[in-house]
Write an enzyme that holds these catalytic residues in place. Structure first.
Site, PDB file in Angstrom:
ATOM      1  N   ASP A  42       0.341  -1.216  -0.202  1.00 35.88           N
ATOM      2  CA  ASP A  42      -0.504  -0.033  -0.377  1.00 35.88           C
ATOM      3  C   ASP A  42       0.627   1.337  -0.048  1.00 35.88           C
ATOM      4  OD1 ASP A  42      -2.064  -1.663   0.242  1.00 35.88           O
ATOM      5  OD2 ASP A  42      -2.549  -1.081   2.249  1.00 35.88           O
ATOM      6  N   TYR A  45       1.919   1.594  -3.267  1.00 35.97           N
ATOM      7  CA  TYR A  45       0.672   2.609  -4.212  1.00 35.97           C
ATOM      8  C   TYR A  45       0.781   3.445  -3.948  1.00 35.97           C
ATOM      9  CZ  TYR A  45      -3.993   2.943  -6.064  1.00 35.97           C
ATOM     10  OH  TYR A  45      -4.362   2.899  -6.392  1.00 35.97           O
ATOM     11  N   ASP A  46       0.484   4.280  -2.749  1.00 32.52           N
ATOM     12  CA  ASP A  46       0.685   5.522  -2.547  1.00 32.52           C
ATOM     13  C   ASP A  46       1.536   6.460  -2.805  1.00 32.52           C
ATOM     14  OD1 ASP A  46      -1.811   4.752  -0.814  1.00 32.52           O
ATOM     15  OD2 ASP A  46      -0.654   4.838   1.182  1.00 32.52           O
ATOM     16  N   GLU A 125     -17.507   7.298  27.313  1.00 26.42           N
ATOM     17  CA  GLU A 125     -16.135   8.223  26.012  1.00 26.42           C
ATOM     18  C   GLU A 125     -16.365   9.358  26.519  1.00 26.42           C
ATOM     19  OE1 GLU A 125     -16.487   5.803  22.403  1.00 26.42           O
ATOM     20  OE2 GLU A 125     -18.468   5.104  23.072  1.00 26.42           O
ATOM     21  N   LYS A 127     -16.812  12.336  23.327  1.00 27.91           N
ATOM     22  CA  LYS A 127     -17.162  12.858  21.754  1.00 27.91           C
ATOM     23  C   LYS A 127     -16.264  13.325  21.788  1.00 27.91           C
ATOM     24  CE  LYS A 127     -21.473  14.213  20.827  1.00 27.91           C
ATOM     25  NZ  LYS A 127     -21.270  15.073  19.040  1.00 27.91           N
ATOM     26  N   ASP A 129     -15.434  15.749  18.925  1.00 26.75           N
ATOM     27  CA  ASP A 129     -15.520  16.952  18.077  1.00 26.75           C
ATOM     28  C   ASP A 129     -14.726  16.676  16.563  1.00 26.75           C
ATOM     29  OD1 ASP A 129     -17.324  18.554  17.075  1.00 26.75           O
ATOM     30  OD2 ASP A 129     -15.988  20.384  18.803  1.00 26.75           O
ATOM     31  N   ARG A 148     -20.631  11.296   6.681  1.00 27.52           N
ATOM     32  CA  ARG A 148     -22.037  11.768   7.069  1.00 27.52           C
ATOM     33  C   ARG A 148     -23.103  11.274   5.899  1.00 27.52           C
ATOM     34  NH1 ARG A 148     -25.189  11.789  12.429  1.00 27.52           N
ATOM     35  NH2 ARG A 148     -26.019  13.731  11.485  1.00 27.52           N
ATOM     36  N   TYR A 236     -14.702   4.174  16.657  1.00 32.22           N
ATOM     37  CA  TYR A 236     -15.770   4.256  17.876  1.00 32.22           C
ATOM     38  C   TYR A 236     -17.327   3.598  18.323  1.00 32.22           C
ATOM     39  CZ  TYR A 236     -17.867   8.482  16.253  1.00 32.22           C
ATOM     40  OH  TYR A 236     -18.300   9.289  15.838  1.00 32.22           O
ATOM     41  N   LYS A 300     -22.883   4.495  25.978  1.00 25.85           N
ATOM     42  CA  LYS A 300     -23.318   3.425  25.495  1.00 25.85           C
ATOM     43  C   LYS A 300     -23.241   2.463  26.298  1.00 25.85           C
ATOM     44  CE  LYS A 300     -21.297   4.746  21.582  1.00 25.85           C
ATOM     45  NZ  LYS A 300     -19.570   5.027  20.875  1.00 25.85           N
ATOM     46  N   LYS A 324     -23.304  16.738  26.906  1.00 25.11           N
ATOM     47  CA  LYS A 324     -22.381  17.875  26.152  1.00 25.11           C
ATOM     48  C   LYS A 324     -22.080  18.499  27.102  1.00 25.11           C
ATOM     49  CE  LYS A 324     -22.411  18.557  22.370  1.00 25.11           C
ATOM     50  NZ  LYS A 324     -23.647  18.714  21.137  1.00 25.11           N
ATOM     51  N   CYS A 418       4.918  51.364  12.417  1.00 25.31           N
ATOM     52  CA  CYS A 418       5.540  50.474  13.744  1.00 25.31           C
ATOM     53  C   CYS A 418       4.832  51.564  14.599  1.00 25.31           C
ATOM     54  CB  CYS A 418       6.525  50.155  13.126  1.00 25.31           C
ATOM     55  SG  CYS A 418       7.153  48.956  14.716  1.00 25.31           S
ATOM     56  N   CYS A 420       6.054  51.141  17.323  1.00 25.14           N
ATOM     57  CA  CYS A 420       7.096  51.480  18.588  1.00 25.14           C
ATOM     58  C   CYS A 420       7.434  52.782  18.326  1.00 25.14           C
ATOM     59  CB  CYS A 420       8.047  50.585  17.687  1.00 25.14           C
ATOM     60  SG  CYS A 420       8.850  51.208  16.308  1.00 25.14           S
ATOM     61  N   CYS A 442       7.284  45.151  10.308  1.00 23.04           N
ATOM     62  CA  CYS A 442       8.127  47.209  10.660  1.00 23.04           C
ATOM     63  C   CYS A 442       9.911  46.967   9.787  1.00 23.04           C
ATOM     64  CB  CYS A 442       8.677  46.784  12.075  1.00 23.04           C
ATOM     65  SG  CYS A 442       9.418  48.554  12.393  1.00 23.04           S
ATOM     66  N   CYS A 448      14.399  48.846  15.957  1.00 20.36           N
ATOM     67  CA  CYS A 448      12.900  48.666  16.345  1.00 20.36           C
ATOM     68  C   CYS A 448      13.154  47.762  17.812  1.00 20.36           C
ATOM     69  CB  CYS A 448      12.080  47.945  15.282  1.00 20.36           C
ATOM     70  SG  CYS A 448      10.497  47.534  16.434  1.00 20.36           S
TER      71      CYS A 448
HETATM   72  S1  IVH Z   1     -21.943   7.123  18.114  1.00 18.18           S
HETATM   73  C1  IVH Z   1     -25.474   5.481  16.627  1.00 18.18           C
HETATM   74  N1  IVH Z   1     -19.580   7.801  19.610  1.00 18.18           N
HETATM   75  O1  IVH Z   1     -21.454  12.319  17.749  1.00 18.18           O
HETATM   76  C2  IVH Z   1     -24.912   6.566  17.576  1.00 18.18           C
HETATM   77  N2  IVH Z   1     -20.396   9.064  18.336  1.00 18.18           N
HETATM   78  O2  IVH Z   1     -23.784  13.604  17.658  1.00 18.18           O
HETATM   79  C3  IVH Z   1     -23.156   6.217  16.803  1.00 18.18           C
HETATM   80  N3  IVH Z   1     -19.019  11.350  17.813  1.00 18.18           N
HETATM   81  O3  IVH Z   1     -22.548  11.373  14.226  1.00 18.18           O
HETATM   82  C4  IVH Z   1     -22.905   7.499  17.499  1.00 18.18           C
HETATM   83  N4  IVH Z   1     -17.188  11.161  19.161  1.00 18.18           N
HETATM   84  O4  IVH Z   1     -19.812  12.246  15.224  1.00 18.18           O
HETATM   85  C5  IVH Z   1     -20.743   7.878  18.997  1.00 18.18           C
HETATM   86  N5  IVH Z   1     -17.156   8.854  20.902  1.00 18.18           N
HETATM   87  C6  IVH Z   1     -18.218   9.072  19.933  1.00 18.18           C
HETATM   88  C7  IVH Z   1     -18.353   9.832  19.567  1.00 18.18           C
HETATM   89  C8  IVH Z   1     -20.042  10.264  18.997  1.00 18.18           C
HETATM   90  C9  IVH Z   1     -17.856  11.897  17.979  1.00 18.18           C
HETATM   91  C10 IVH Z   1     -20.126  12.493  16.801  1.00 18.18           C
HETATM   92  C11 IVH Z   1     -20.286  11.087  16.282  1.00 18.18           C
HETATM   93  C12 IVH Z   1     -22.165  11.953  16.020  1.00 18.18           C
HETATM   94  C13 IVH Z   1     -21.993  12.785  16.395  1.00 18.18           C
HETATM   95  C14 IVH Z   1     -23.655  12.583  17.417  1.00 18.18           C
END
Ligand code: IVH
Length: 702
Positions: A42, A45-46, A125, A127, A129, A148, A236, A300, A324, A418, A420, A442, A448
């Site tokens: 790979d 290839y890359d 776990e 979340k 961002d 998504r 995840y 979960k 959140k 500037c 200064c 400057c 300066c």
């Molecule tokens: S589980 C069926 N786990 O949050 C549920 N989502 O607000 C599947 N996200 O679209 C998601 N960290 O993009 C899950 N540890 C985590 C996550 C996570 C970020 C995001 C994911 C999802 C969005 C939902």
């Protein structure tokens, strides 16, 4: 035979090479996709694809109709193809308080008709961002990657996903025929800031936050741009699976790790709701130090059987919830815009804000990058602005609130001189293309006072003279001091002698100092009177001469006298001296020019001369000749497990090798740990030997 580097190709060679690459890549694609029988790795290839892209970038008019860069998920129309998710990608319901979380657990229990003493195991776990991505593997090979989108249909970003080092192209071990792995693509704070700094310097778009940047990077039509952006991926969740390898969420995540994915290390299993909530607050407390953005904690239900019994309500699962974190944006008044002068004279506008708490931290300043950014945001002084702080990223102004602009709001005019006391004119450098650059500087250089102060701060910093007890704060203090003024580096070394002549105003009699601490400072300065050549060169603050370059120069010239003679000769336009420096590994024309310019300035020469008169400069160490890596240029990349990056570099150097930061045709060896990305690809492209960390230790006999 070593391939010619892209920079060396003539136009004719490039055209021939593009044709060859198109044929070769198409051949490997057929083997890979249709026959499931690739003949190259790979990485190899890359490397072919990356070479193709690099050549196309240099010769855009040679891009072929059938170019590989136009295929595999990169729609020619400028839009991505659509992919319908085999299993929809859902969103999560939100909880905003501990109470909401208890309600969630109670709802789950009610739904499942559990008794009060029946155990309910929940995972917790971070979340992440970033943006979610679904990766489809058939017979263990990555066949597609989709964003998504609306949850049903996403965009085909396969070619781009292939450039992300955390995304395996082939799964490890025996895996089900169909495996869809889902997770989050994200960018670290450090990479985000470095990228934005580069964007600002090049006058390109400034990104608002790492999430936005990761999304922008992944959704590039040109996969080579994605490849140049350091993206990461945490797995995840999953979509379609032809067989399930486990019965619980925890086991599934462990399995994901076993087949080659990165998973988040902060995931835990709880049966006690108080402990679960405690973990949330624990993660919240660590948030700023993680190095990447998270916006909450996801809980979960651990049992997959219970998950399927719980099912979904509209578009979110009943078995999961996102807890959140409190918002990290706030509104406040923009009181003023100040201009900060950096060491190289670059002027950066800074927003002075009415203090406001954002995500638990009081924010009073935010960077505005450059004049174009102020223009883009459309902000005026007096506006109510929206401020965002993400982790330890420098706070940013996102925009202003339309309805709240006061009648006396003032437009900010970027100064032409500037700030200064010298009020030297501001110059805008030309970019490589000859256009006016966005960086305003400057023109006063060492005259300066702002630039001088910044230079003094560099001079005493850890990687330069490393003078204990003399940091940024003390430089500010001494700079303007009537009796103990430090205005040039040499002044530091005359401080004690000058202090003795000061009678009652001596340092030991001042606020903040005493007999002992004053003496400690003088001793620390004294200790650095003997200095290595490389530290001295670095401390001079010559543009483009960083730590590595200083080291190279020190090793090449050996003594201060030899280096100075060369620098002065270059300043006078001596061709031989110029060529000699230019020929050094990793030293390009920009460095040579900067050295010449620096030593061409009368006041720089005077400053340096006064300094060196105070010092004993050590001769640079000659590389040890008998080690297997002596004289070699080595690049460490990826995450190293047995040593830190700094340790690795030091080890290489102690063996007479040179540790470089980037791979080029001058590189002899690449030591790659897990997660190695573009440098590894480059090494493969250039046919440079790549070894693992363990092999490195074997090679050097440890
Ligand atoms: S589980 C069926 N786990 O949050 C549920 N989502 O607000 C599947 N996200 O679209 C998601 N960290 O993009 C899950 N540890 C985590 C996550 C996570 C970020 C995001 C994911 C999802 C969005 C939902």
């Amino acid at each position: 035979m070593a391939e010619k580097s892209v920079e060396q190709l003539t136009e004719n060679e490039a055209a021939a090479e593009l044709e060859r690459l198109a044929r070769e890549i198409a051949h490997h694609d057929r083997l890979y996709y249709n026959q499931d029988a690739p003949e190259i790795t790979d990485a190899a290839y890359d490397a072919l694809r990356q070479r193709n892209l690099a050549i196309e970038q240099r010769f855009p008019h040679l891009v072929r109709e059938n170019s590989p860069s136009r295929q595999v998920g990169i729609a020619v129309s400028g839009k991505f193809d659509k992919i319908t998710h085999a299993v929809p990608m859902l969103s999560l319901d939100n909880a905003f308080s501990d109470e909401d979380v208890r309600d969630f657990a109670a709802r789950v229990r009610r739904f499942l008709r559990m008794n009060a003493d029946d155990e309910l195991a929940l995972t917790a776990e971070p979340k992440i961002d970033g943006l979610s991505l679904s990766l489809r593997y058939e017979k263990g090979r990555l066949v597609s990657a989709a964003t998504r989108g609306d949850g049903q249909t996403g965009e085909n970003v396969t070619a781009n996903a292939r450039t992300v080092a955390d995304i395996p192209r082939v799964l490890a071990g025996d895996v089900p025929d169909i495996v869809e792995m889902r997770g989050e693509v994200y960018m670290t704070h450090a990479d985000f800031q470095a990228l934005n700094a580069r964007q600002a310097e090049a006058g390109k778009q400034i990104y608002v936050n790492p999430r936005n940047t990761a999304a922008g990077s992944l959704r590039q039509l040109d996969a080579s741009i994605t490849a140049s952006r350091p993206l990461h991926f945490f797995a995840y969740a999953w979509g379609e699976m032809s067989a399930m390898p486990a019965d619980t969420q925890m086991e599934m995540v462990a399995w994901m790790q076993s087949i080659g994915f990165k998973v988040n290390p902060l995931m835990r299993l709880f049966t006690d709701i108080d402990e679960l909530i405690a973990h949330y607050h624990d993660i919240e407390a660590q948030r700023g130090a993680l190095g990447y953005d998270i916006d909450g904690v996801v809980y979960k239900v651990d049992s997959l059987e219970l998950q399927s019994r719980l099912g979904f309500v509209s578009r979110s699962p009943r078995w999961a919830i996102a807890h959140k974190f409190p918002a990290e944006q706030a509104m406040t008044r923009l009181n003023a815009i100040d201009i900060q002068v950096g060491r190289t004279g670059a002027l950066t506008p800074v927003a002075r804000l009415e203090p406001v708490t954002v995500g638990g931290v009081v924010v009073t300043n935010a960077t505005l990058h450059n004049a174009e950014e102020i223009e883009r945001l459309g902000i005026m002084i007096g506006d109510t602005v929206i401020v965002q702080r993400a982790g330890d990223v420098i706070p940013q102004v996102l925009g202003f609130v339309e309805g709240r602009r006061p009648a006396d709001a003032e437009k900010f005019e970027f100064p032409t001189v500037c700030p200064c006391p010298l009020k030297t004119p501001i110059v805008r450098e030309e970019t490589a293309g000859g256009a006016e650059g966005v960086i305003r500087r400057c023109s006063g250089e060492f005259a300066c006072p702002f630039q001088r102060k910044e230079h003094l701060k560099l001079f005493v910093s850890r990687r330069a003279f490393d003078i204990e007890g003399l940091g940024d704060k003390q430089i500010e203090y001494f700079y303007d001091d009537a009796d103990l003024q430090i205005r040039t580096p040499a002044d530091i070394f005359t401080l004690e002698a000058r202090d003795r002549a000061n009678g009652l105003k001596r340092l030991k009699n001042r606020d903040g100092y005493g007999e002992v601490s004053a003496q400690k400072l003088f001793d620390a300065i004294e200790a650095r009177r003997t200095i290595s050549l490389e530290r001295l060169i670095y401390a001079l603050g010559i543009r483009h001469v960083g730590e590595t370059t200083s080291k190279t120069l020190a090793r090449a010239y050996g003594t201060w006298a030899a280096f100075e003679a060369a620098a002065l000769a270059i300043a006078q336009g001596d061709v031989e001296a110029t060529d000699e420096m230019d020929a050094l590994d990793d030293i390009g024309p920009a460095v040579v020019e900067a050295v010449g310019r620096y030593f061409g300035e009368e006041h720089n020469r005077a400053m340096v001369e006064a300094l060196v008169a105070e010092l004993t400069v050590l001769e640079a160490e000659r590389p040890a000749a008998d080690s297997p890596v002596a004289g070699k240029t080595i690049v460490f990349t990826g995450s190293l497990e047995r040593m830190s990056r700094d340790e690795a570099k030091a080890m290489a150097e102690s063996l007479g090798a040179k540790a470089a930061g980037s791979v080029s045709k001058k590189t002899d060896l690449v030591v790659a740990g897990p997660g190695a990305g573009s440098k590894l690809a480059k090494a493969t492209e250039l046919g440079i030997e790549v070894i693992s960390e363990d092999e490195w230790f074997t090679l050097i006999g440890r």
